[in-house]
Scaffold this active site. Sequence first.
Site, PDB file in Angstrom:
ATOM      1  N   LYS A  52      76.289 -49.921  78.848  1.00 57.21           N
ATOM      2  CA  LYS A  52      77.513 -50.227  78.099  1.00 57.21           C
ATOM      3  C   LYS A  52      78.418 -51.169  78.893  1.00 57.21           C
ATOM      4  CE  LYS A  52      76.981 -45.973  75.533  1.00 57.21           C
ATOM      5  NZ  LYS A  52      77.203 -44.523  75.469  1.00 57.21           N
ATOM      6  N   GLN A  96      81.074 -40.227  77.452  1.00 59.96           N
ATOM      7  CA  GLN A  96      79.618 -40.124  77.449  1.00 59.96           C
ATOM      8  C   GLN A  96      79.187 -38.670  77.287  1.00 59.96           C
ATOM      9  OE1 GLN A  96      77.356 -42.744  77.517  1.00 59.96           O
ATOM     10  NE2 GLN A  96      75.882 -41.135  77.088  1.00 59.96           N
ATOM     11  N   ASP A 119      83.116 -44.861  69.103  1.00 57.62           N
ATOM     12  CA  ASP A 119      81.836 -44.174  68.860  1.00 57.62           C
ATOM     13  C   ASP A 119      81.695 -43.747  67.398  1.00 57.62           C
ATOM     14  OD1 ASP A 119      79.918 -44.014  70.872  1.00 57.62           O
ATOM     15  OD2 ASP A 119      81.001 -42.465  71.976  1.00 57.62           O
TER      16      ASP A 119
END
Length: 282
Positions: A52, A96, A119
């Site tokens: 990322k 995460q 997300d």
Amino acid sequence: MAFILDGKRISMEIKDELKEKAALLKERGIEGALAVIQVGADPASTVYVRNKKNACAYIGIESQAYELPEQTSQEELLALIERLNQEPRVRGILVQLPLPKHIDEEAVLLAISPEKDVDGFHPQSVGAMVIGKDGFLPCTPAGVIQLLKRSGIAIAGKHCVVIGRSNIVGKPMSLLMLRENATVTIAHSKTADLKALCKTADILIVAIGRPQFVTAEYVKEGAVVVDVGIHRNPDNKLCGDVKFDEVEPLASAITPVPGGVGPMTIAMLMHNCVESIEKLEG
């Protein structure tokens, strides 16, 4: 021989488009950052976080890394998220997963401002997706849609079977396929006669989380097969939820693992980040 749905190539196309868009925004003084929080040192999570960060660097978006020790308390994590919610430069916040067992994952995801939920996991984002309103789409399902469209795979009018009902992939995947005018069936581990049902699919999307679970017995000739799974086989090689060598001769198109859905997930995260920065202009 099946057409290979090349997520690596298509994700690079998307990232190049986003790179250009980010540069134009920067020229107009519009910039923002993605904050990536990792709690603990899970090796797989470390790889995902690094990917990322690399994607941000490629596109030209600032990334802020918060690498917290395993013993970080839930209160400390929530306090960091609240600080980032208030930080104008931070346009996206990503925690995460998975988190250590002592931290309530749901409470953490709820704490992220929906405006920074790149997300697409916040209930407000999910609700907007369900009723077709603007909001961040979850990255893996959105990536599958882009992979199919940019590969010239027709979705409208096709019967799509989604194996898996997780909040992160299965459920949103079915909703996005419905939005594209597919006829959608959701299947899962308790579905009766799963093989027979899957053999009716024009597009079979497999997100069951079991290595090489789907064999040729599940696939009708000419179906498009999308494998969302990623695992290590006994030889420590990456594999998916689909037994690729067995299914590929039957399929008209299929995703490889690696190089299929995985790169698309990162590309759509970057899309959400650029979209969030773009909203600063409005």
